[in-house]
Structures are given as structure tokens and as C-alpha cells.
Design a protein around this motif. Structure first.
Motif, short mmCIF file in Angstrom:
data_model
loop_
_atom_site.label_atom_id
_atom_site.label_comp_id
_atom_site.label_asym_id
_atom_site.label_seq_id
_atom_site.Cartn_x
_atom_site.Cartn_y
_atom_site.Cartn_z
N LYS A 68 0.83 -1.20 0.00
CA LYS A 68 0.00 0.00 0.00
C LYS A 68 0.87 1.26 0.00
CE LYS A 68 -3.83 2.19 2.42
NZ LYS A 68 -4.77 2.10 3.54
N ARG A 69 1.93 1.25 0.79
CA ARG A 69 2.83 2.41 0.83
C ARG A 69 3.53 2.60 -0.51
NH1 ARG A 69 5.71 1.44 6.73
NH2 ARG A 69 3.86 1.85 7.96
N LEU A 70 3.97 1.52 -1.12
CA LEU A 70 4.63 1.61 -2.43
C LEU A 70 3.66 2.13 -3.49
CD1 LEU A 70 6.77 -1.65 -2.46
CD2 LEU A 70 7.62 0.69 -2.36
N ALA A 106 1.10 4.08 -2.99
CA ALA A 106 0.88 5.51 -2.74
C ALA A 106 2.05 6.34 -3.25
CB ALA A 106 0.67 5.75 -1.25
N LYS A 107 3.29 5.85 -3.03
CA LYS A 107 4.46 6.57 -3.53
C LYS A 107 4.49 6.59 -5.05
CE LYS A 107 7.64 5.92 0.34
NZ LYS A 107 8.94 5.39 0.75
N LEU A 108 4.12 5.47 -5.68
CA LEU A 108 4.10 5.41 -7.14
C LEU A 108 3.04 6.35 -7.69
CD1 LEU A 108 5.07 4.11 -9.75
CD2 LEU A 108 3.41 2.29 -9.37
N ARG A 109 1.87 6.39 -7.05
CA ARG A 109 0.80 7.28 -7.49
C ARG A 109 1.25 8.74 -7.36
NH1 ARG A 109 -3.05 5.89 -4.00
NH2 ARG A 109 -3.70 4.16 -5.29
N GLN A 110 1.90 9.07 -6.25
CA GLN A 110 2.36 10.44 -6.04
C GLN A 110 3.44 10.80 -7.06
OE1 GLN A 110 4.06 11.11 -2.19
NE2 GLN A 110 4.00 13.33 -2.39
N SER A 111 4.33 9.87 -7.31
CA SER A 111 5.40 10.11 -8.28
C SER A 111 4.83 10.33 -9.67
CB SER A 111 6.36 8.92 -8.27
OG SER A 111 7.33 9.06 -9.27
N THR A 112 3.84 9.53 -10.03
CA THR A 112 3.21 9.66 -11.34
C THR A 112 2.49 11.00 -11.47
OG1 THR A 112 2.91 7.26 -11.43
CG2 THR A 112 1.59 8.56 -12.93
N GLU A 113 1.81 11.41 -10.40
CA GLU A 113 1.12 12.69 -10.42
C GLU A 113 2.12 13.84 -10.52
OE1 GLU A 113 -1.29 12.73 -6.92
OE2 GLU A 113 -2.76 11.34 -7.75
N ASN A 114 3.23 13.74 -9.81
CA ASN A 114 4.25 14.79 -9.87
C ASN A 114 4.86 14.89 -11.26
OD1 ASN A 114 3.85 15.42 -7.20
ND2 ASN A 114 5.60 14.23 -6.45
#
Length: 52
Positions: free
Chosen positions: A30-32, A34-42
Motif C-alpha cells: 500500500k505504501r509503495l 501511494a508513492k508510485l501514485r504520487q510520483s506519477t502525479e508529480n
């Protein structure tokens, strides 16, 4: 019947450990995600001004 219950206890301990391990894997996944989603959005946000 008590013999069956006594022999089931070690299996329960192994099951409990397996459950804890699977929960830990789930939390990390779940943490990974979330980080991937945030990275993709950035990345999407940083690419938008360049295209204009």
C-alpha cells in the motif's frame, strides 16, 4: 479430543505468523502504491507546463 487441540496449537502459531507476514506485505504494498501514485502525479504536473 484434547490431543487434537494440543496438536493444533503449533499450527495456530504458524498461521498467526503467516497472517502477520501477509499483513506486513499488504502494508508495504500500500505504501509503495501511494508513492508510485504520487510520483506519477508529480511527473504529470511537471510535464504539463512544458507542453504549453
Amino acid at each position: 479430543m484434547t490431543n487434537t487441540k494440543d496438536s493444533a496449537s503449533p499450527i495456530d502459531a504458524v498461521d498467526e505468523e503467516l497472517i502477520d507476514t501477509l499483513i506486513a506485505i499488504s502494508v508495504v504494498a500500500k505504501r509503495l502504491a501511494a508513492k508510485l501514485r504520487q510520483s506519477t502525479e508529480n511527473q504529470s504536473e511537471s510535464e504539463e507546463p512544458k507542453n504549453e
